[in-house]
Design a protein around this motif. Sequence first.
Motif, mmCIF file in Angstrom:
data_model
loop_
_atom_site.group_PDB
_atom_site.id
_atom_site.type_symbol
_atom_site.label_atom_id
_atom_site.label_comp_id
_atom_site.label_asym_id
_atom_site.label_seq_id
_atom_site.Cartn_x
_atom_site.Cartn_y
_atom_site.Cartn_z
ATOM 1 N N ALA A 1 48.386 26.948 79.037
ATOM 2 C CA ALA A 1 48.344 27.401 77.649
ATOM 3 C C ALA A 1 47.219 28.417 77.524
ATOM 4 O O ALA A 1 46.063 28.097 77.795
ATOM 5 N N CYS B 1 44.723 27.117 67.008
ATOM 6 C CA CYS B 1 45.489 26.160 67.821
ATOM 7 C C CYS B 1 45.387 24.816 67.113
ATOM 8 O O CYS B 1 44.575 23.967 67.472
ATOM 9 N N ALA C 1 49.731 22.812 73.278
ATOM 10 C CA ALA C 1 48.755 23.168 74.304
ATOM 11 C C ALA C 1 48.429 21.981 75.196
ATOM 12 O O ALA C 1 48.271 22.127 76.408
#
Length: 251
Positions: free
Chosen positions: A99, A105, A113
């Motif tokens: 990732a 995120c 991820a």
Amino acid sequence: MSEPLVLRDDADGVCTLTLNRPDKRNAINRELFREFRAHIRDIEEGVGDAGLVVITGAGEHFCAGHDLKSPPHADALGWLRQEMLIVERLTKLRQPVIAKVRGTCYTGGLELALAADFIVCGTSARFADTHGKWGLVPGWGLSQRLPRRVGQAKALEMMLTCQPYSGEEAAAMGLANYCVADEALDAKVAELTALILGNSRHSNAENKRLIYDTDGMGIAAGLNHELMRNAGFDPAMRKKGEPIAAAKRAV
């Protein structure tokens, strides 16, 4: 014809999947997820020549999580189960998965991820689990993968406070493998992919499988599994001691 919501690019054994809703910080709706699912199935079936997979986001962000403005699926639990199974299949790909994270995120993006084998981020990265802000609970494996990355206490801290953590903090706690300046992120991922692809694809896949298959086992059971489920030498090796580079494209 509208632009794909997930872009695939293949070069030198690296398959890059890019979430492509930059105006929404790559938030995941059902249409994007369907495209993502199709790409995972293609990789599983050997479409292309991927020895390694990179997941990233278009623009300045990795992924803001689920698009909460999208109308819910008529069978919300059934759809969530489909999503969870595809995320698990991402983890179980024979290829190593990286990732590559810039910017946001969050929540579902963090779960995506975490399903990768490595997280490499830029200093602009911000990681957070915000399920609690919306009265939600994880459905893509965060409650299992996050504590395995950072430990139970830190995982609880992230989940219960919902606060964001910088790329540097993510690397310090073991959430990210590396944090570098944003302008150096592409080069760092390229360096890592070159190191991995310089080794046998057979060994990479089987080493990954052994690690995940024995997660949670006691040492005796793990040693037995390694011995009894051992895949042996790379079949592309012509003789003992031959440089791996000659066989690295074997799957």
